[in-house]
Design an enzyme around this catalytic site. Structure first.
Site, PDB file in Angstrom:
ATOM      1  N   TRP A  39       0.878  -1.084  -0.098  1.00 56.13           N
ATOM      2  CA  TRP A  39      -0.072  -0.211   0.120  1.00 56.13           C
ATOM      3  C   TRP A  39       0.616   1.447   0.028  1.00 56.13           C
ATOM      4  CZ3 TRP A  39      -0.328  -4.511   3.438  1.00 56.13           C
ATOM      5  CH2 TRP A  39      -0.260  -3.937   4.960  1.00 56.13           C
ATOM      6  N   GLU A  52      -5.677   0.683   5.912  1.00 51.69           N
ATOM      7  CA  GLU A  52      -5.924   1.449   7.316  1.00 51.69           C
ATOM      8  C   GLU A  52      -6.395   0.384   8.023  1.00 51.69           C
ATOM      9  OE1 GLU A  52      -4.202   3.553   8.876  1.00 51.69           O
ATOM     10  OE2 GLU A  52      -2.266   4.020   7.225  1.00 51.69           O
ATOM     11  N   THR A  58      -4.213  -5.551  14.012  1.00 48.83           N
ATOM     12  CA  THR A  58      -4.137  -7.138  12.826  1.00 48.83           C
ATOM     13  C   THR A  58      -2.642  -6.037  12.249  1.00 48.83           C
ATOM     14  OG1 THR A  58      -6.254  -7.139  12.197  1.00 48.83           O
ATOM     15  CG2 THR A  58      -4.068  -8.824  10.367  1.00 48.83           C
ATOM     16  N   LEU A  95     -10.056 -12.522   9.071  1.00 46.88           N
ATOM     17  CA  LEU A  95      -9.395 -11.081   9.518  1.00 46.88           C
ATOM     18  C   LEU A  95      -9.657 -10.995  10.888  1.00 46.88           C
ATOM     19  CD1 LEU A  95      -8.447  -8.861   6.934  1.00 46.88           C
ATOM     20  CD2 LEU A  95      -7.059  -9.563   8.456  1.00 46.88           C
ATOM     21  N   GLY A  96     -11.055 -11.217  11.470  1.00 43.90           N
ATOM     22  CA  GLY A  96     -11.849 -10.685  12.244  1.00 43.90           C
ATOM     23  C   GLY A  96     -12.607  -9.483  12.432  1.00 43.90           C
ATOM     24  N   TYR A  97     -12.903  -9.478  13.992  1.00 41.53           N
ATOM     25  CA  TYR A  97     -13.350  -7.953  13.763  1.00 41.53           C
ATOM     26  C   TYR A  97     -14.519  -7.193  12.580  1.00 41.53           C
ATOM     27  CZ  TYR A  97     -10.362  -7.684  17.814  1.00 41.53           C
ATOM     28  OH  TYR A  97     -10.057  -8.184  19.144  1.00 41.53           O
ATOM     29  N   TYR A 135      -8.005   8.744  13.391  1.00 40.26           N
ATOM     30  CA  TYR A 135      -6.790   8.217  13.700  1.00 40.26           C
ATOM     31  C   TYR A 135      -6.366   8.023  11.913  1.00 40.26           C
ATOM     32  CZ  TYR A 135      -2.933   4.699  11.953  1.00 40.26           C
ATOM     33  OH  TYR A 135      -2.264   4.087  11.212  1.00 40.26           O
ATOM     34  N   ASP A 153      -1.198   6.990  16.665  1.00 37.55           N
ATOM     35  CA  ASP A 153      -2.180   5.693  16.666  1.00 37.55           C
ATOM     36  C   ASP A 153      -1.390   5.281  18.514  1.00 37.55           C
ATOM     37  OD1 ASP A 153       0.182   5.518  16.416  1.00 37.55           O
ATOM     38  OD2 ASP A 153      -0.442   3.272  14.543  1.00 37.55           O
ATOM     39  N   SER A 350     -11.096  -8.726  23.012  1.00 38.84           N
ATOM     40  CA  SER A 350     -10.552  -8.088  23.788  1.00 38.84           C
ATOM     41  C   SER A 350     -10.610  -7.905  25.178  1.00 38.84           C
ATOM     42  CB  SER A 350     -10.743  -6.603  23.061  1.00 38.84           C
ATOM     43  OG  SER A 350     -12.092  -6.351  23.174  1.00 38.84           O
TER      44      SER A 350
END
Length: 409
Positions: A39, A52, A58, A95-97, A135, A153, A350
């Site tokens: 990227w 992003e 990750t 990737l989750g979330y 962010y 971040d 989390s």
């Protein structure tokens, strides 16, 4: 906030010349040491946005193949806005979330409707898009559009806390405003994207949380914590929220043809829109349950679900078939079942931990109206590959196949 920024800069004598020197040292180091990431080979705002979002929570090396596949399959914002949800989840699977990619698609639809299909080259307009916070907006604005906004971040706050020996709690929103103020003063106006990425790389490779080699930092001449031997004190962060533990029974329900029952989680649940075995939360996982005690939660769920579906589709709930005697635990040679007899999966989020015990069940010769809803399916092993499932469900499936002797090998 402005007073704190001014006083901090004055305390360590950061005048215009020192800020200029800081930018030059940082960017010279970046030009020599930047990480070669796909990227970073583009100024395409959409590609930068995708990267992003993927990089949130990750690791970089995990993201790279997902990023390349995603932009190859969905090369434009329009393609993202229109793609079928199942296809989108399959691209994201692992990737989750999943709320991240849900928000991305919603934002893509906003962009098509409000910005002629182009990401806006404006920080505040970027913030108006679903799933884009301060962010991400700053990262896109600086990297894609050369807008001097600091992308603050954890890496950037850690570096800044050490540079100025800031004892502000980085978990507090008020503290982040101070970090933003300092970094927006320091950011290079001509290369803002490289400035942000240079600090990201520095925080990921040298000025890490453990900080094992502070002497290698190109910024050590500007770093008050390095000069004073206090780097280990920064950044300041309050203790993490204690994890909560939750217990579930996951039922691997097969019919007489070997198909398995799968349920799609609703938007109000964790792992929303992903497919899983039916899971029922219980207060605890008990030892020595009888067959009837172990099957009772499933029986109640099947009966209630079938009745609700019949009512919602205009049928009489009185037509719900009797199923209690049609359920059979596999294997069937025990009268009582021990806590550890069936496979257990631990899945960590989390702030919560799920303990999921899998119960294999056969449902014999009964016709339930479950597929009258789109959120429940009877699926073959081949069909499962076409569903978007979570990493938790992948673990559940592998554990039950191993337990039933149906796994690979």
């Amino acid at each position: 906030m402005k007073d704190i920024v001014r006083d901090t800069l004055n305390k360590y004598h950061w005048d215009k010349q020192k800020i200029h020197d800081f930018r030059k040292v940082l960017l010279d180091w970046y030009d020599e040491n930047r990480r070669d990431l796909p990227w970073r080979q583009t100024k395409n705002p959409y590609f930068i946005w995708v990267s992003e979002i993927m990089l949130q929570q990750t690791q970089v090396q995990t993201v790279i193949p997902y990023y390349l596949r995603f932009i190859d399959t969905l090369p434009t914002i329009e393609a993202l806005a229109k793609v079928d949800k199942e296809a989108l989840y399959l691209l994201w699977q692992g990737l989750g979330y999943y709320s991240r990619v849900n928000n991305m698609q919603t934002a893509a639809q906003q962009i098509m409707a409000n910005f002629d299909g182009q990401l806006p080259a404006d920080y505040d307009q970027l913030l108006s898009l679903k799933g884009i916070g301060s962010y991400t907006a700053a990262a896109i604005a600086s990297i894609a559009f050369d807008i001097p906004k600091a992308a603050v971040d954890g890496n950037l706050m850690r570096i800044t806390a050490r540079l100025f020996e800031l004892d502000l709690d980085i978990s507090q929103a008020s503290s982040k405003k101070v970090f933003e103020g300092l970094l927006n003063t320091l950011i290079d106006p001509h290369r803002p994207g490289d400035f942000n990425q240079a600090l990201m790389d520095l925080g990921a490779t040298i000025m890490t949380p453990s900080n094992p080699t502070p002497e290698l930092s190109p910024l050590k001449a500007f770093d008050a914590s390095y000069q004073n031997g206090t780097a280990h004190l920064y950044p300041v962060k309050k203790k993490k929220v204690k994890q909560s533990h939750h217990y579930f029974l996951a039922y691997y329900v097969q019919d007489d043809s070997g198909r398995a029952l799968m349920r799609q989680h609703s938007q109000q649940e964790l792992l929303s829109r992903l497919w899983h075995f039916p899971m029922i939360e219980v207060s605890q996982l008990n030892e020595g349950l009888t067959k009837d005690e172990l099957l009772q939660p499933l029986y109640e769920w099947l009966t209630t679900t079938a009745s609700n579906i019949l009512e919602e589709t205009g049928h009489s709930a009185s037509n719900t078939p009797a199923i209690k005697d049609k359920l059979e635990i596999r294997p069937t040679d025990n009268e009582r079942y021990l806590f550890d007899q069936f496979p257990m999966v631990k899945h960590v989020f989390s702030h919560r931990v799920w303990h999921v015990q899998i119960i294999p069940v056969r449902l014999h010769q009964v016709a339930l109206p479950l597929e009258l809803t789109d959120q429940i399916k009877w699926v073959t092993a081949k069909d499962v590959d076409q569903l978007a499932v979570s990493s938790l469900q992948e673990k559940l499936m592998q554990h039950i196949l191993d337990y039933m002797g149906e796994g690979e090998g």
